[in-house]
Design a protein around this motif. Structure first.
Motif, PDB file in Angstrom:
ATOM      1  N   THR A  35       0.826  -1.209   0.000  1.00 14.72           N
ATOM      2  CA  THR A  35       0.000   0.000   0.000  1.00 14.72           C
ATOM      3  C   THR A  35       0.863   1.263   0.000  1.00 14.72           C
ATOM      4  OG1 THR A  35      -1.640  -1.227   1.299  1.00 14.72           O
ATOM      5  CG2 THR A  35      -1.961   1.140   1.120  1.00 14.72           C
ATOM      6  N   THR A  36       2.024   1.196   0.677  1.00 13.83           N
ATOM      7  CA  THR A  36       2.965   2.328   0.641  1.00 13.83           C
ATOM      8  C   THR A  36       3.456   2.572  -0.786  1.00 13.83           C
ATOM      9  OG1 THR A  36       3.681   1.869   2.902  1.00 13.83           O
ATOM     10  CG2 THR A  36       5.126   3.243   1.549  1.00 13.83           C
ATOM     11  N   SER A  37       3.800   1.488  -1.491  1.00 11.33           N
ATOM     12  CA  SER A  37       4.229   1.631  -2.896  1.00 11.33           C
ATOM     13  C   SER A  37       3.100   2.202  -3.749  1.00 11.33           C
ATOM     14  CB  SER A  37       4.674   0.270  -3.443  1.00 11.33           C
ATOM     15  OG  SER A  37       5.776  -0.236  -2.712  1.00 11.33           O
ATOM     16  N   LEU A  38       1.865   1.819  -3.443  1.00  7.52           N
ATOM     17  CA  LEU A  38       0.712   2.356  -4.174  1.00  7.52           C
ATOM     18  C   LEU A  38       0.614   3.873  -3.981  1.00  7.52           C
ATOM     19  CD1 LEU A  38      -1.785   1.552  -5.859  1.00  7.52           C
ATOM     20  CD2 LEU A  38      -3.052   1.311  -3.720  1.00  7.52           C
ATOM     21  N   ALA A  39       0.856   4.333  -2.744  1.00 11.15           N
ATOM     22  CA  ALA A  39       0.832   5.771  -2.471  1.00 11.15           C
ATOM     23  C   ALA A  39       1.931   6.486  -3.252  1.00 11.15           C
ATOM     24  CB  ALA A  39       0.982   6.030  -0.979  1.00 11.15           C
ATOM     25  N   ARG A  40       3.123   5.850  -3.321  1.00  9.62           N
ATOM     26  CA  ARG A  40       4.215   6.444  -4.104  1.00  9.62           C
ATOM     27  C   ARG A  40       3.830   6.583  -5.570  1.00  9.62           C
ATOM     28  NH1 ARG A  40       9.198   6.709  -1.827  1.00  9.62           N
ATOM     29  NH2 ARG A  40       9.552   5.649   0.170  1.00  9.62           N
TER      30      ARG A  40
END
Length: 446
Positions: A35-40
Motif C-alpha cells: 500500500t505504501t508503494s501504491l501511495a508512491r
C-alpha cells in the motif's frame, strides 16, 4: 518493476491486487508495504489527494501494529507531500517523526547486538544495559527536543497568520465602512429619484386632467364672443327680442365657464393638498376620494406620455369606508405607484400582440372595502401577470422588470415600507400568469 519503469497505471493495478491478497491472508506487514508503494505511484502521477489518503491509512495501520520500518517510510512520504502543499509546519513534524523512528530502529538494533554479545560476559551485559538506557534517554530527549522545536515553529506560524489576519481585517473593515457610506449616499439619491419620478407622474396627470375644463372654458369663450357679435348686430337692427335671447345664451355660456373654471380650481387645490410635503402625521382623509383622484391622475399621466395608450377603468368604492386616519401624501404615493404599474402592465400586454388575444380589452380596476377594524384598497389589472420565480423579489429594493431607464426598482419597496412601517398595515400581491395581478392594501382603522 512497473514503478521503476514509470508505467504507473500497471504498477497501481498490480499493487492493488498484491495489497488486497496480503490483507486477505492477514499478512499485514506485506499489505502495508504494498500500500505504501501504491501511495508512491499516485504521488509520481501527481495525484496528491489520493497519495495523502492512502499513506495516512498506512501510517495509522503501521502505528497500530508497531511496524516501525513502515512507519519510517510513511512519515517520510507524508513530510514530502505536506511540503509540496506548502504546509511546512506539518512537513517539519513528520520529518522529526521519521528521524525519531530511524533513531529508534538504530537503538533497537544496538540493543539486540548488546544482548547477543553479553550472553557470555556478565560484566559487559551490565555496561551494555547502561548504554541501552542512555540510548533510550537520548532518544526521548531528542524526541522531546524535536516536538518542542516543532511546537515553537508552529506557534510562531500561528502568531504570524493571526497578525496578518488582524491586519487584513482592519483594512477590510475600513473598506466596508467606506462602501457602506457610499451605498447610503447612492440609496438616498435613488430614493430621491423615485420621488421625483412619482412627482413627474403626478404633474403629468394634473396637466392632462386640467386640460378638459380648460378646453370647455376656451370653447365657451369663443362661442360667447360670436354670440356677442350677433347680439350687437341685432341691436343695430333694433330687434330687442332677438338680442335678449342672444344675451341669455351668453349668460348660460358664462355660467358654464364659471363651472369649469371652479372645477379646474378644485383639481389644482386637491392635487396640491395631496402633493405637498408630508407632515408625517396621520389625519382624517376621505379614502374613496383620494383613490378616485389618483386613479384619474395615473391614467391621464400615462395618456400624456403616450397618446396611443388606452385602458378601461372600473371603480367600486364602498361608501362605508368614509374618513380614515392616514398620511394622505404617503398613501397617495402608494396608490399612484400601484396604479401606474397596473396601467403599464396592461399596456405591455396590448403591445405584445400575442395571437389569440385579438379581443383583449385592457382593464384596470380599483375598489375599497370596509371590514371590521380595517379597510382595504384593491388594485387589479388583467395584464400578463408576474412569473412565479420573481414574485418573492418584487418588494426588494432595486428589483425591477422594466427596461433600463424606465424604473429604479424602488417603487414597490417604498410602498411596502409606507404601508407596513408607516401605517402598521399590509401590502400583499396575488398574480396569475397570463391573467393579471392584484395588489391589496390593508390599513387598520385607528
Amino acid at each position: 518493476m512497473y514503478l521503476k519503469k514509470g508505467t504507473y497505471d500497471s504498477a497501481i493495478h498490480y499493487l492493488r491486487i498484491a495489497s488486497e491478497a496480503a490483507l486477505a491472508g492477514r499478512r499485514m506487514d506485506n499489505h502495508y508495504g504494498y500500500t505504501t508503494s501504491l501511495a508512491r505511484a499516485y504521488d509520481f502521477m501527481g495525484q496528491t489527494d489520493s497519495a495523502f489518503r492512502i499513506i495516512r491509512y498506512v501510517n495509522n495501520g503501521a502505528t497500530r501494529y508497531d511496524y516501525i520500518s513502515v512507519m519510517v517510510t510513511a512519515a517520510g512520504l507524508l513530510a514530502r507531500l505536506h511540503n509540496q502543499q506548502h504546509r511546512y509546519d506539518s512537513a517539519v513534524i513528520y520529518l522529526m517523526q521519521e528521524r525519531a523512528l530511524k533513531d529508534s530502529i538504530t537503538g533497537l538494533e544496538t540493543l539486540n547486538s548488546i544482548q547477543y554479545l553479553t550472553s557470555d560476559y556478565q560484566q559487559k551485559t551490565l555496561e551494555r544495559e547502561r548504554e541501552k538506557q542512555e540510548a533510550v534517554s537520548n532518544y526521548k530527549a531528542k524526541l522531546k527536543n524535536y516536538y518542542f522545536a516543532g511546537g515553537i515553529l508552529l506557534l510562531l506560524l500561528v502568531i504570524g497568520v493571526l497578525y496578518r489576519i488582524n491586519k487584513q481585517r482592519s483594512r477590510s473593515k475600513k473598506a466596508i465602512e467606506t462602501a457602506y457610506e457610499e451605498l447610503k449616499t447612492t440609496q438616498a439619491q435613488l430614493v430621491h429619484s423615485e420621488k421625483m419620478a412619482s412627482l413627474g407622474e403626478l404633474t403629468a396627470g394634473i396637466a392632462h386632467e386640467i386640460q378638459n375644463p380648460l378646453n370647455f372654458v376656451n370653447n365657451f369663450s369663443e362661442v360667447s364672443n360670436e354670440l356677442a357679435d350677433e347680439m350687437n348686430m341685432e341691436l343695430d337692427k333694433g330687434d330687442i327680442a332677438e338680442a335678449k335671447l342672444l344675451a341669455n345664451d351668453i349668460r348660460q355660456n358664462l355660467e358654464k365657464i364659471t363651472f369649469h373654471g371652479k372645477r379646474a380650481d378644485a383639481i389644482v387645490k386637491g392635487m396640491l393638498q395631496h402633493s405637498r410635503n408630508s407632515s408625517g402625521q396621520p389625519e382624517p382623509t376621505d379614502l374613496n376620494k383620494l383613490a378616485d383622484e389618483y386613479l384619474r391622475l395615473a391614467y391621464h399621466g400615462l395618456r400624456a406620455k403616450d397618446k396611443t395608450f388606452n385602458s378601461a377603468v372600473e371603480t367600486d368604492f364602498d361608501p362605508a369606508v368614509g374618513s380614515v386616519r392616514i398620511i394622505p401624501q404617503d398613501i397617495g404615493r402608494v396608490v399612484m405607484n400601484l396604479l401606474t404599474n397596473a396601467f403599464y402592465a396592461v399596456n405591455e400586454k396590448t403591445r405584445s400582440g400575442v395571437a389569440g388575444q385579438e379581443d383583449y380589452k385592457p382593464t384596470v380596476s380599483i375598489s375599497t372595502i370596509r371590514e371590521t377594524g380595517r379597510v382595504r384598497i384593491i388594485i387589479t389589472d388583467n395584464g400578463n401577470g408576474i412569473p412565479p420565480e420573481i414574485r418573492e423579489k418584487i418588494f426588494q429594493p432595486f428589483f425591477t422588470t422594466k427596461p433600463t431607464g424606465e424604473g429604479t426598482g424602488l417603487g414597490l419597496s417604498m410602498s411596502f415600507d409606507i404601508i407596513t412601517k408607516g401605517h402598521a398595515g399590509r401590502l400583499t400581491m396575488d398574480s396569475n400568469l397570463g391573467s393579471g395581478t392584484s395588489f391589496t392594501i390593508e390599513l387598520p382603522i385607528r
